[in-house]
Scaffold this motif. Sequence first.
Motif, mmCIF file in Angstrom:
data_model
loop_
_atom_site.group_PDB
_atom_site.id
_atom_site.type_symbol
_atom_site.label_atom_id
_atom_site.label_comp_id
_atom_site.label_asym_id
_atom_site.label_seq_id
_atom_site.Cartn_x
_atom_site.Cartn_y
_atom_site.Cartn_z
ATOM 1 N N ALA A 159 0.931 -1.065 -0.057
ATOM 2 C CA ALA A 159 0.008 -0.050 -0.144
ATOM 3 C C ALA A 159 0.674 1.206 -0.180
ATOM 4 C CB ALA A 159 -0.783 0.169 1.334
ATOM 5 N N ARG A 160 0.198 2.420 -0.567
ATOM 6 C CA ARG A 160 0.896 3.408 -0.647
ATOM 7 C C ARG A 160 -0.016 4.617 -0.504
ATOM 8 N NH1 ARG A 160 0.912 6.566 -4.984
ATOM 9 N NH2 ARG A 160 0.186 5.326 -7.088
ATOM 10 N N PRO A 161 0.212 5.631 0.300
ATOM 11 C CA PRO A 161 -0.669 6.807 0.130
ATOM 12 C C PRO A 161 -1.242 7.398 -1.067
ATOM 13 C CG PRO A 161 1.101 7.400 1.723
ATOM 14 C CD PRO A 161 1.601 6.095 0.563
ATOM 15 N N ALA A 162 -2.528 7.656 -1.544
ATOM 16 C CA ALA A 162 -2.949 8.094 -2.619
ATOM 17 C C ALA A 162 -3.529 9.566 -2.585
ATOM 18 C CB ALA A 162 -4.089 7.152 -3.160
ATOM 19 N N GLY A 163 -3.870 9.900 -1.219
ATOM 20 C CA GLY A 163 -4.274 11.377 -1.187
ATOM 21 C C GLY A 163 -5.260 11.275 -0.147
ATOM 22 N N ALA A 164 -6.239 12.387 -0.175
ATOM 23 C CA ALA A 164 -7.434 12.364 0.923
ATOM 24 C C ALA A 164 -8.547 13.461 0.298
ATOM 25 C CB ALA A 164 -6.750 13.193 2.253
ATOM 26 N N TYR A 165 -9.609 12.903 0.599
ATOM 27 C CA TYR A 165 -10.948 13.622 0.443
ATOM 28 C C TYR A 165 -10.976 14.794 1.704
ATOM 29 C CZ TYR A 165 -11.951 10.345 -3.211
ATOM 30 O OH TYR A 165 -12.089 9.811 -4.411
ATOM 31 N N VAL A 166 -10.938 15.941 1.276
ATOM 32 C CA VAL A 166 -11.432 16.991 2.039
ATOM 33 C C VAL A 166 -12.685 17.645 2.048
ATOM 34 C CG1 VAL A 166 -10.555 19.117 3.024
ATOM 35 C CG2 VAL A 166 -8.866 17.555 2.106
ATOM 36 N N ILE A 167 -13.389 17.610 3.160
ATOM 37 C CA ILE A 167 -14.995 18.019 3.143
ATOM 38 C C ILE A 167 -15.112 19.285 3.750
ATOM 39 C CG2 ILE A 167 -17.145 17.448 3.534
ATOM 40 C CD1 ILE A 167 -16.397 14.553 3.587
ATOM 41 N N ARG A 168 -15.220 20.459 3.203
ATOM 42 C CA ARG A 168 -15.302 21.691 3.855
ATOM 43 C C ARG A 168 -16.329 22.492 3.431
ATOM 44 N NH1 ARG A 168 -10.192 25.272 4.722
ATOM 45 N NH2 ARG A 168 -9.551 22.985 4.379
ATOM 46 N N ASP A 169 -17.367 23.024 4.152
ATOM 47 C CA ASP A 169 -18.363 23.574 3.917
ATOM 48 C C ASP A 169 -19.398 22.844 2.862
ATOM 49 O OD1 ASP A 169 -17.665 25.868 5.626
ATOM 50 O OD2 ASP A 169 -16.567 26.807 3.781
ATOM 51 N N GLY A 170 -19.517 21.737 3.036
ATOM 52 C CA GLY A 170 -20.201 20.909 2.076
ATOM 53 C C GLY A 170 -19.609 20.678 0.847
ATOM 54 N N LYS A 171 -18.536 20.896 0.585
ATOM 55 C CA LYS A 171 -17.807 20.704 -0.897
ATOM 56 C C LYS A 171 -16.689 19.812 -0.585
ATOM 57 C CE LYS A 171 -18.849 25.419 -2.506
ATOM 58 N NZ LYS A 171 -18.686 26.598 -3.124
ATOM 59 N N VAL A 172 -16.400 18.856 -1.354
ATOM 60 C CA VAL A 172 -15.522 17.680 -1.438
ATOM 61 C C VAL A 172 -14.465 18.090 -2.451
ATOM 62 C CG1 VAL A 172 -15.031 15.390 -1.741
ATOM 63 C CG2 VAL A 172 -17.293 16.295 -0.747
ATOM 64 N N SER A 173 -13.232 18.120 -1.903
ATOM 65 C CA SER A 173 -12.066 18.088 -2.906
ATOM 66 C C SER A 173 -11.115 16.947 -2.540
ATOM 67 C CB SER A 173 -11.444 19.608 -2.699
ATOM 68 O OG SER A 173 -10.944 19.717 -1.573
ATOM 69 N N TRP A 174 -10.274 16.662 -3.584
ATOM 70 C CA TRP A 174 -9.303 15.524 -3.543
ATOM 71 C C TRP A 174 -7.940 16.400 -3.618
ATOM 72 C CZ3 TRP A 174 -8.310 10.713 -2.787
ATOM 73 C CH2 TRP A 174 -7.091 10.384 -3.202
ATOM 74 N N ARG A 175 -7.142 15.925 -2.620
ATOM 75 C CA ARG A 175 -5.877 16.407 -2.513
ATOM 76 C C ARG A 175 -4.898 15.201 -2.728
ATOM 77 N NH1 ARG A 175 -5.892 21.401 0.454
ATOM 78 N NH2 ARG A 175 -8.057 22.225 -0.662
ATOM 79 N N PRO A 176 -4.159 14.927 -3.718
ATOM 80 C CA PRO A 176 -3.439 13.902 -4.068
ATOM 81 C C PRO A 176 -2.065 13.918 -3.136
ATOM 82 C CG PRO A 176 -3.114 15.552 -5.831
ATOM 83 C CD PRO A 176 -4.245 16.044 -4.887
ATOM 84 N N ALA A 177 -1.679 12.840 -2.999
ATOM 85 C CA ALA A 177 -0.535 12.820 -1.791
ATOM 86 C C ALA A 177 0.672 12.787 -3.084
ATOM 87 C CB ALA A 177 -0.303 11.392 -1.395
ATOM 88 N N VAL A 178 1.852 13.417 -2.680
ATOM 89 C CA VAL A 178 3.004 13.419 -3.457
ATOM 90 C C VAL A 178 4.279 12.523 -2.952
ATOM 91 C CG1 VAL A 178 4.738 15.001 -4.402
ATOM 92 C CG2 VAL A 178 2.402 15.758 -4.196
ATOM 93 N N ASP A 179 4.346 11.612 -3.557
ATOM 94 C CA ASP A 179 5.582 10.770 -3.259
ATOM 95 C C ASP A 179 6.683 11.301 -3.789
ATOM 96 O OD1 ASP A 179 7.430 8.609 -2.870
ATOM 97 O OD2 ASP A 179 5.973 7.168 -3.901
ATOM 98 N N ILE A 180 7.801 12.051 -2.940
ATOM 99 C CA ILE A 180 8.674 12.667 -3.195
ATOM 100 C C ILE A 180 9.819 11.848 -3.731
ATOM 101 C CG2 ILE A 180 9.809 12.944 -1.028
ATOM 102 C CD1 ILE A 180 9.856 15.431 -3.386
ATOM 103 N N ASN A 181 9.874 10.568 -3.273
ATOM 104 C CA ASN A 181 10.937 9.656 -3.873
ATOM 105 C C ASN A 181 10.425 9.186 -5.115
ATOM 106 O OD1 ASN A 181 12.171 9.461 -1.283
ATOM 107 N ND2 ASN A 181 10.694 7.913 -0.696
#
Length: 114
Positions: A63-85
């Motif tokens: 498994a590796r991190p893919a990102g996160a869903y952020v829910i703010r004020d009823g709006k959903v946004s996707w924040r991808p994880a950055v694999d610096i390596n």
Amino acid sequence: MSIAELMSTVRDTVTAERVFSKPFEKDGVTVITAAAISGGAGGGGGSSAEGENGEGGGLGVGARPAGAYVIRDGKVSWRPAVDINRVVRSIAGVVITFLITRAVAQRKQGGRRR
């Protein structure tokens, strides 16, 4: 491990709970992290000339991190994880390929002048 045990393990391992975390909230913002899961399984069985039977198998999961869903004020946004390596490896690969190609081209040009 028998084939039936292997399949049971696969069902228990590859679940939505492994991909998505439980939502957590802070200051009115809800975050649900996600991971990219990959894996493989294999198994087999056979019998000997004496009539003995056997079977076995194995399972590997990563498994590796893919990102996160952020829910703010009823709006959903996707924040991808950055694999610096991964980014560093990609840049290094491009630089190495460029340097090798340039060296080969310079050798070919040097050989023609002689």
